[in-house]
Every structure is written in structure tokens, then in C-alpha cells.
Scaffold this active site. Sequence first.
Site, PDB file in Angstrom:
ATOM      1  CE  LYS A 218     -17.108   1.606 -63.060  1.00 47.39           C
ATOM      2  NZ  LYS A 218     -17.395   0.267 -62.570  1.00 47.39           N
TER       3      LYS A 218
ATOM      4  CG  HIS B   4     -24.772  10.623 -55.965  1.00 42.64           C
ATOM      5  ND1 HIS B   4     -25.542  10.264 -54.900  1.00 42.64           N
ATOM      6  CD2 HIS B   4     -24.845   9.590 -56.844  1.00 42.64           C
ATOM      7  CE1 HIS B   4     -26.066   9.072 -55.128  1.00 42.64           C
ATOM      8  NE2 HIS B   4     -25.659   8.649 -56.295  1.00 42.64           N
TER       9      HIS B   4
END
Length: 919
Positions: free
Chosen positions: A577, A140
Site C-alpha cells: 500500500k 482479518h
Amino acid sequence: MTQRDASALAARAAEAASAESALSGDEAADILFQLLLDVARRQHPQIASVLVGDSKVSDVTPELLSRVFQAHGIWFQLLAIAEQHSAMRERRQDERERGEAAVQGTFANLVATAAARGVEAAELRDQLASMRIRPVITAHPTEAKRVTVLEKHRRIYRLLVELEQPRWTARERAALIDQLRDEIELLWMTGELRLEKPSVDQEVAWGLHFFHETLFDGVPELLKKLDRALHQFYSGEHFQLTQFFQFGSWIGGDRDGNPFVTNDVTRRALAENALASLRHYEERLSVLLQRLSITERALPPPEAFREALARALAESGDGDQIAQRNPGEPYRQFLSCVLRKLKTTLARAERGRASGAAYYASADELIADLAIMEEALSESGSAGLARDLVRPARWAVELFRFRTLRLDLRENTTRLTQTVQALWRAKSGQEGEPPDADSPEWKAWIMAELAKPRQGASLGLSLPPDAQETLDLFKLACDRSEEFDREAFGSFILSMTRSVADVLAAYLLAKEAGMFRDAACVEACTLPITPLFETITDLRAAPAIMRELLAIPVVRRSVRAQGGIQEVMIGYSDSNKDGGFLSSNWELFKAQNRLTKIGNEAGIPIAFFHGRGGSVSRGGLPTAHAIAAQPAGSIRGRFRVTEQGEVVSFKYANRGTAAYQMEVLAAGVFEHALISEREEALTPRAEFDEAMEALSGAAHAAYAGLIGHPGLLAYFQAASPLEEISLLNIGSRPARRFGVRSLSDLRAIPWVFAWAQNRHVITGWYGVGSGIASFLDVRKERGAALLQRMFRESRLFRLIIAEVEKTMCLVDLSIAREYASLVPDASVRDEIFGLIEAEFALTRDMVRRVSEEHEIGERFPHYRARLDHRLPTINKINREQVELLRGFRASTNELAKEAYKSNLLLSINCIASGLGSTG
């Protein structure tokens, strides 16, 4: 630096090293800062003036601004190294003073406590037999440091360790100071920013770097610690340690939204993973060959070993020469044969060509040879040499085999569904549209295809290029596991799982690729399929999906053939999120509880793969506390977790830190498996669960009100470096899955990264104040008393509040307001910032009321001290970044824009270094 300056620093280091406290963190940091200042004075005196505070950042010329950012970034890195060194030294001091068994997070402490509580050895053996712990390194894009920088950091850390030793003379200590200065000067001259985005191949090399530096030796040492603790506190008992601690990886296998991960890239990743382990064994066994100079007169080997040696010499094709080179040294002769065979294996892997010489067809054969030597030494009366020299080498091969780590494959359901739809068209011969992917007809068609015997002709079906690439991924997994290692692959991770049909689609592609090994290809899949539930909606749907899935015969047969455990991955990043910090944590907790019960009811236990990131907002909680707060019975010795970006370098760059981090993780999982279902702190309480549900609902509503605001996307893009972060070449993967510029398509990493850069950090606290206030509005003082009791007695709630407090310490609304000034629409700017400002004040008041503290974060003096060293500088860089963003966005001239861009990216990098994380 003059010789006098070096001698003065060396004298201070010598004084610290000779004292009982050795070299403290502040002393180490002071030495590093003075050395950085020396380098800065010689290179750019004006920058040295900024570093010591005699000049402001805004005083320097635009040409020197990049060097100012770099100097501050280097200082943050050096400070982190000094803190890691200090933490390691304090842990060693603690162990010296109190003994290993008294130190929390160690195997010795865990096993000693178990023995004191009367836990039977048989129970420990049962738990150890089922333990499976696998940190998974991912690519990532949250690591802003290049490998060449990491290597310099490693050398600086090792020099600090050397510097605190009392044995050096003043001359030798001054030489160490000079070496430190040289490394810092090299850091100064090394470009911090990547000129180009890293390729996936470079990311593979980055991941393997940590194995070469610390992990190849560190994991066998971890087993040795546990072995020693078990024999110390359960004397006379026999424990057979399994290789329960292994690493996984997504690097080269994670193609979810990353077009640069192709099947060719995956093949190269598999090859590099295999080569890394083989080269390590060659190096390790070469050292062992030098050391085992045991003559048969001094230690006659057992007859079984003599027979094994005779076979090895004959098989080598050069037995006479090997025997003559090491006359009368049977163990060296045997190791020479092993090494010869290993070198041939390595050559085959490097060149991809077979040769006539003997080689190891699998890691099992090398393990067997090392076991022969280990047993021979033990039987001959040298059990210590067998235990200390040969066994760690055997353990290393058992742990890393011919693959270093297990490579997971990951793809999202959108891509898989498109591939299976192409398969439907090819099989049916129709040009029209297949049944809707959410319809019962679609699932029924997949089920029918899974039940049909596989026809060889299906391999010749004509598919579109994208669909063929996806199907070929499964074929690659089918073919290459035998070529490299039977454990070369971990599992197939299915991102964005929304239905049973999504999972069955992965089974169907595996079947088409030949991964059902029975003649008809209908019995069981050899590749574990792991659904990933990410959003709040998906987490809530997960129990029903898994209940239905585990009732399907082909799934049940496959899971049992793969070991009897169904893995489920849960996502901390996207759920945060999607729902905010408090709601995300509560929904994850509930999902684990419900899924654990469903697995028990189905007779197929569910193990969890935790998709955590580095920041608190993405699940990056303190390891021991995070494990201890998991629902009772939800781990049972099986724990997979992603290690992402900067977390990997923080945990595994240095040997001592890596050893500590691995032991804390393993001991925490072992302890949870042993005692979680007996602990009162994890016993479900209806009133606590009811309160958490109410808190979560109100917090989610407040958070949804913010992210659902029609002006938020415009605010976020203008009031943060969101778009500019994508210009940083810190990862091969795009910031958005499908390229659409919307909040829903934006990945969680840049979402968190940008909110941290602009010091709003809403991802770690927004909505918590509203959740608590709503609860107290209804329940008044009785509710306040309940929340205060939960704070004391509920691990989950206390952990949530603790991490909210820490995150709020990073928030600076005066700086956030300056970022907000970049929003051109005044009405949007004032409304969004007003919401954030009001929620922050409310959250601060509510958290203090629950924790009964006067000040946010006062319970964390070490954390606050760490921030005190950083925030004044970060604040200055933040203010400069605002002006850089303003200039960069306003520039129409490409040359001017490029000049702004370099400094802007360096400011992003510098702030990330100061905060200690990106996403």
C-alpha cells in the site's frame, strides 16, 4: 429434479467414474451447474433463465436481483469446489502414474532428491531438529463465507469424491446426486450475508472449525508422510521427528485497532482453544480404546507396562471395576485409566472448578502415558500397531498440547507508548508530560527501569483504564500460560515498530506484569517480543533498529532464554500500500538479506514471520514459488506466515487439499534450508541487484505520484465501494486503525478489496511499467537484454513479473471507466483515470517485452481458463454494482436506501466469490 433427470446425471457420473480419467473438473462442474439450475427453476424460473444466459441481469425486477446475485455467488462457490476436487484427483493420478517421489512438493520427492545428491543423514537430522513451521490463522476481515456455508461446501466436496467411485450401483449413484441437490438447495436457502458483525468469540469458533474438520488429523498425517519418506530413502538410519509443524492464531489476541478484543475475550479464546484439543483427544482415544482389544495371552505386555498399569489403576480410584470391565485386556485397561483422567481434565477446563479425581496437569503427562503404551507394543513385537495406532495419537498431543494452537498477542506502538507514558506519570508522581517518545531521554528512562529490581508496590500503581487494560494483557499472558498450557501463547507482535524504544517499551510492560522470572526481575523476559516492520520506511529502518536492539544485554539474555532465535515480522500488505507491488517485494527482499546478516554478526539468528494476505497485492503468492524465491539462508527451517480470511477456507476446508497445502509448505521450507545457500539461482548478483534497485526506484516514484495525487482519495471513495465494504459484516475489526478518514489510516485489506471490486486492481501492477520503461530509457537494448536474462535466471524478478501478469488479467478498463463515472468532479475523474489507463498500457507493453510473449498471461493457460469461467459473469455483476452504488448514494429515503444496500452488499459478496479473494 425428476427421477429421470437424477438418473441421467447419475449415468453420466457413472460413465466418468468408470473411465480411466474418473470425474474431471469440467464434468463435476457440469453436474453441479445442472443441479443448481434445477433448484433455480423450481424456486425462481426467471433466475434460471439468467444463469443460462437467456435473460440479462438487468431484465429481472429489483426484488429478484438479490436472488440473481446469490445464484451467481453460489455458482462461483460450486465451481471452486469442483476445481479443488479436480486438482486433488489430478494430483492423485500423477502420483499413481509417476510415483510419489516424482511429484514436486512432496516429502518423498525432496528426500529422494537429497539422497540422490548424496546429502548425509546427519545433515537431514540437523535440519529437522531446527525446523519450526507455523502457519498463523488470523481473523482479518476477508472471509465472506459463514461457517454454516463452509460446512455445506465440505459436504458437497465429499459427495463429489463419493460420486466418482466406480463401486456404486445406478440406484446408489442417483441417491448421491439427490444428496448433492439437497445441499445446493440448502445453500440457496441459507443467507449469504451476516445480519450482524461477527463477534470475536464467533471468529474463534470459525478458526477452530478447521481443526475439527481437517487439521487435528491432518498434521499427524503430515509427520507420518515425512517419517515414511525418510525410512524409504535412508533405510537403516534413525530419525527422531520433532513436532516442527504447528499452528498459531491471532484470533482473540490481535487487538491492533480492534476495540472488541479485550482481555476477557482473550481469556475466552484461550479456554476455547484448550477445550478443542481436549475434546479431540477424548474422541480419538475413545476410538483407540475400542480398537485395542489385545489380550495378554495373545500379546503378553512387558513388565514395565504391567507396573505402569498397576499405578494407573490405583490412581484411578476405580481400578477393580476397570479391570473387571476389560478382563485380560491390559491395553484397554490402561487406556480406560487414561480416558478417565482426560475426562476429569476436560471437566475441570469446562467448569473452571477443581475436583478430587486424578487429572492431567499438563500435556506432558498425557504424552508420557501414550509413550508408555507405544513402547510396550513395540517391545512386545507389535511395532506396526504402535506406529499406526498409538504414535499418531501421541503426535497429536505433542502437536496441539492443551492449547490447539499458540495464540499471539498483537498491539500497536501508539497504544504501548501511551501505556508506558502513563506508567512514567504514575512512577514519577508528576502530572506533566514525559520525554518525547522519539528522544534519547525516553529510551534512557525505559532502559533504567528495565535495570531496576522490580518493586512489588509497582503493581498497585493507579493507571488510566486504557493503560491498565494494556498492562493487564501482559499480566494475563504471565498468569494464563501456566493455567492452560506452557505453550498457550506464541509471541507479542508489536505493530508499527519504528524505534528501539518501541520494542523496549514492550519489555518494560512485560517486566511490570511479572514476566521476568528471576527474583529481581531484571534478567530475561519469558514472552518473545516480535517487532513488526510494515511500511517501506520501516523496512529500511529495520536493520539499524535490530542491530542496536540485539546489542542490548537484557534483549540478548531474553532471546537466548527463549531458544536463541530473534523473530522479526515483515508486512507485505502495508509495504505494498505504501510503495507499490514491485518496490514492496524488493524492499522486503533487501530487508531480509540485511537482517539475516545482522543476526549472524550478533550471534543471534533472525527468523522471519511473513505477514502475507490472500491476494497477490498482500503477498499471497504461490507457496512453493514464494519460499523458493526467499534470500539464501534467510529461512533455515524456521518459517512463520499468516493465513488470512478466505485463504484459510481455501487451504484447509477439505482434507485432501489441507494435506497438500501443508506438505507443499513444509517441504518447501525444508528444501530451502537444505539447498538455498548452494543454489546458483539464489547466489547474489551485483548486476541483478543494481537493476532491481533502479526498477524499484522508478516504479515507486510512479506509484507515489498516483497515491500522492490530491484527488486520489476522493476518486477512490467515489469510484469504488470502499465505504460500502465496511457495511459487510465479515469481520469484527474496523476498517481503519484510529478512525481517521485518510489513506494513511486506511487498513491494507479494504484498500486492496475495493481496488479489486472496481477492476482497477492497481495494487498488483501500478508502477511496474514505469519502472521498466525508465530502466530501458537509460540502458536501451543492453538493459532489455539484462531484464530478459533476469526474467530467466532471477527467481524474485520472474515471480514479480508472473504475478503482475496474473493481476493484469483481472483488470478491465472498460468496467473501471464505468466506476470512474461515479466520481462527481470531472477534472479529478479524467486526470486519475487517465493516469491509470496510461500506466496500464505501458505496463502491458513493458511486461511483454521482458517476458518475450505476445499476450499477457499466455504462460498460464490453467489460470486463464479459470478466469474464462468467471469473468463474463463478474463483468455483468460489476456493471450492476455501479448502478447500485449510484442509486444507494443518491437515495435520501431510508427505505429505498435499505433496499439498495442489500443488493449492493450481495453484489460485493458475489464479485469476491468470483475473484476468489477479497483482500
